[in-house]
Design a protein around this motif. Structure first.
Motif, short mmCIF file in Angstrom:
data_model
loop_
_atom_site.label_atom_id
_atom_site.label_comp_id
_atom_site.label_asym_id
_atom_site.label_seq_id
_atom_site.Cartn_x
_atom_site.Cartn_y
_atom_site.Cartn_z
N ARG A 128 0.61 -1.15 0.05
CA ARG A 128 0.00 -0.09 0.12
C ARG A 128 0.88 1.16 0.13
O ARG A 128 1.90 1.29 0.64
CB ARG A 128 -0.80 0.02 1.08
CG ARG A 128 -1.69 -1.19 1.33
CD ARG A 128 -2.84 -1.01 2.47
NE ARG A 128 -3.69 -2.22 2.45
CZ ARG A 128 -4.52 -2.39 3.67
NH1 ARG A 128 -4.54 -1.43 4.59
NH2 ARG A 128 -5.28 -3.57 3.43
N SER A 129 0.50 2.30 -0.54
CA SER A 129 1.35 3.46 -0.85
C SER A 129 1.49 4.04 0.64
O SER A 129 2.18 4.64 1.04
CB SER A 129 0.49 4.50 -1.66
OG SER A 129 0.43 3.94 -3.05
N TYR A 133 5.19 5.91 1.67
CA TYR A 133 5.49 7.06 1.93
C TYR A 133 6.29 7.63 2.98
O TYR A 133 7.10 8.51 3.00
CB TYR A 133 4.25 8.09 1.83
CG TYR A 133 3.63 8.51 0.19
CD1 TYR A 133 4.39 8.96 -0.54
CD2 TYR A 133 2.30 7.63 -0.09
CE1 TYR A 133 4.07 9.12 -1.63
CE2 TYR A 133 1.82 7.94 -1.31
CZ TYR A 133 2.61 8.92 -2.23
OH TYR A 133 2.16 8.96 -3.63
N TRP A 182 10.81 5.33 -5.18
CA TRP A 182 9.43 5.45 -4.85
C TRP A 182 8.62 6.97 -5.44
O TRP A 182 7.49 6.90 -5.75
CB TRP A 182 9.28 4.94 -3.43
CG TRP A 182 7.66 5.41 -2.88
CD1 TRP A 182 7.36 6.32 -2.22
CD2 TRP A 182 6.55 4.74 -3.33
NE1 TRP A 182 6.09 6.32 -1.89
CE2 TRP A 182 5.55 5.24 -2.80
CE3 TRP A 182 6.31 3.72 -4.15
CZ2 TRP A 182 4.19 4.90 -2.88
CZ3 TRP A 182 5.13 3.17 -4.45
CH2 TRP A 182 3.68 3.61 -3.81
N ARG A 186 5.73 7.65 -8.28
CA ARG A 186 4.57 8.32 -7.85
C ARG A 186 4.39 9.73 -8.79
O ARG A 186 3.40 10.38 -8.39
CB ARG A 186 4.21 8.72 -6.39
CG ARG A 186 4.15 7.20 -5.69
CD ARG A 186 3.12 6.54 -5.97
NE ARG A 186 3.49 5.28 -6.89
CZ ARG A 186 2.72 4.54 -7.48
NH1 ARG A 186 1.31 4.53 -6.79
NH2 ARG A 186 2.74 3.44 -8.09
N GLY A 385 5.17 -2.03 -4.75
CA GLY A 385 4.02 -0.75 -4.81
C GLY A 385 3.65 -0.36 -6.07
O GLY A 385 2.82 0.69 -6.25
N GLN A 386 4.13 -1.00 -7.19
CA GLN A 386 4.07 -0.71 -8.41
C GLN A 386 2.87 -1.40 -9.19
O GLN A 386 2.83 -1.34 -10.56
CB GLN A 386 5.37 -0.82 -9.40
CG GLN A 386 6.36 -0.18 -8.80
CD GLN A 386 6.32 1.40 -8.46
OE1 GLN A 386 5.79 1.89 -9.19
NE2 GLN A 386 6.57 1.80 -7.15
N THR A 389 -0.14 1.81 -11.47
CA THR A 389 0.32 3.05 -11.90
C THR A 389 -0.60 4.10 -12.40
O THR A 389 -0.18 5.44 -12.54
CB THR A 389 1.53 2.91 -12.90
OG1 THR A 389 0.98 2.22 -14.12
CG2 THR A 389 2.58 2.02 -12.41
#
Length: 410
Positions: A128-129, A133, A182, A186, A385-386, A389
């Motif tokens: 998960r993003s 972060y 990362w 994004r 996490g990709q 997109t």
């Protein structure tokens, strides 16, 4: 009055999500900052963070099948080469002059690599993003803290606090690349550039050249990989594996440069050449694990080279050096198979780690090995996490409009 619990909420899943977020927070925020002020901060926090990830994976089962993960990691040339290097290092304990300390160090090294394997197996199938972060936040805050400490707490002597700060900046030189990758994936390129510049300043102010050499190598690899990934992969793989395999040749190639190259450099490699000629068989088997670090001044002359390239050959000989070179070659080429948005950063991290090793960080020092394992683990998390997109297109309204038009025509 107590609110009724929603029947759709799973307490186990919520607990696992909390543990996973806490584990990533330790690895992404706490570890880069604590590494600057606590000498064993990386070695202590990494197992705690990975343990929380493992517990979360056991609770909710949001990880890949163990057979799939193990086959993807250990079924490649890099994984097999690492196992061969560890096996040969273990076998070299039979003729190592410092068997007790060498056994302890090898056990710690194997445990650290196993810890990284556990963390890799515990990663969820899709990241998960919200869990990724914090990586940029932690690296950015640590870079600012490092710059502040380096500017306002200058120390005239090479004391323990200075060594700790220098090692923490080296860790930053490795962790910046998953963070930058990362943010780039994004679409936050300005924030990514800001992170890289902050770490560049910190490495430039660092007490030793270790972190800046690693950062410069990573930045150069990234610049080439951003436009020509295949060329960058070939260059990093060839330079890294070539230097590892051909390091003993420097002992003979530098001899004709006497008077042109620095006398101290030529003298160190003359000592290595004399060691090779005195016992050529040792060039194949090595003198035994940990000999380079613990034998200096006795079995190893004081003026012998201090680069880890020399340590690898002295400890493990041709067999160990070939296995490590094969692992590096395979890892560099394996980077090209991951997501295109992350691949340049992964190659940069690999080049940065190799740059740090070439300049002077021992390949068996636990703080460096642990930092490299954490950086690799975070890259695996960023790559997972990709999975999406772009936002999915809203096709339902289009279908409804098409249906209404057909009804009007009918």
């Amino acid at each position: 009055m107590a609110r009724p619990r929603s029947p759709h909420r799973d307490p186990a899943a919520e607990a696992a999500a909390l543990l996973r977020r806490l584990g990533f927070a330790i690895l992404m925020i706490a570890l880069p900052m604590v590494a600057l002020v606590a000498r064993r901060g990386v070695v202590i926090l990494a197992p705690i963070g990975i343990a929380l990830l493992a517990i979360a994976a056991v609770v909710d089962g949001e990880h890949r099948r163990l057979s799939t993960s193990l086959s993807s990691l250990l079924g490649r040339v890099a994984g097999v080469a690492v196992l061969v290097a560890l096996g040969w290092a273990m076998l070299s304990l039979a003729w190592a002059p410092f068997t007790g300390p060498a056994t302890e160090r090898l056990g710690n090294l194997a445990a650290t690599l196993a810890l990284g394997l556990v963390g890799y197996l515990a990663l969820p199938e899709r990241m998960r993003s919200a869990n990724l972060y914090p990586l940029a936040i932690g690296v950015g805050a640590a870079a600012l803290l490092a710059v502040g400490l380096l500017l306002f707490e200058a120390r005239p002597t090479w004391d323990e606090a200075t060594i700790t700060l220098d090692r923490g900046v080296v860790a930053l030189a490795l962790l910046i690349w998953p963070a930058a990758a990362w943010m780039h994936s994004r679409g936050r390129d300005m924030q990514s550039v800001a992170l890289v510049l902050a770490v560049a300043i910190a490495t430039g102010l660092a007490p030793s050249a270790l972190s800046f050499a690693g950062f410069a190598a990573g930045a150069l690899a990234y610049l080439v990989a951003a436009s020509r990934m295949r060329l960058a992969t070939t260059l990093v793989a060839a330079i890294g594996a070539g230097l590892i395999l051909l390091a003993p040749a420097l002992a003979f190639l530098l001899a004709p440069l006497d008077g042109l190259a620095p006398a101290s450099l030529v003298g160190r490699y003359e000592t290595w050449r004399a060691m090779i000629l005195a016992d050529p068989l040792r060039l194949l088997t090595g003198w035994g694990f940990e000999t380079a670090l613990r034998g200096r001044g006795g079995l190893v002359p004081v003026d012998a080279p201090r680069t880890p390239l020399f340590e690898i050959w002295l400890d493990l000989g041709l067999v160990g050096a070939a296995a490590i070179a094969a692992a590096f070659w395979s890892a560099a080429h394996g980077v090209a198979r991951i997501h295109a948005a992350v691949a340049p950063g992964a190659l940069a991290a690999l080049a940065a780690g190799f740059g740090v090793v070439v300049v002077g960080a021992s390949y068996t020092e636990m703080w460096f090995v642990t930092s490299a394992v954490v950086a690799a683990l975070l890259f695996a998390a960023v790559e997972r996490g990709q999975f999406r997109t772009q936002r999915p297109k809203a096709i339902l309204p289009a279908l409804l409009r098409r249906g209404s038009r057909q009804a009007e025509r009918g």
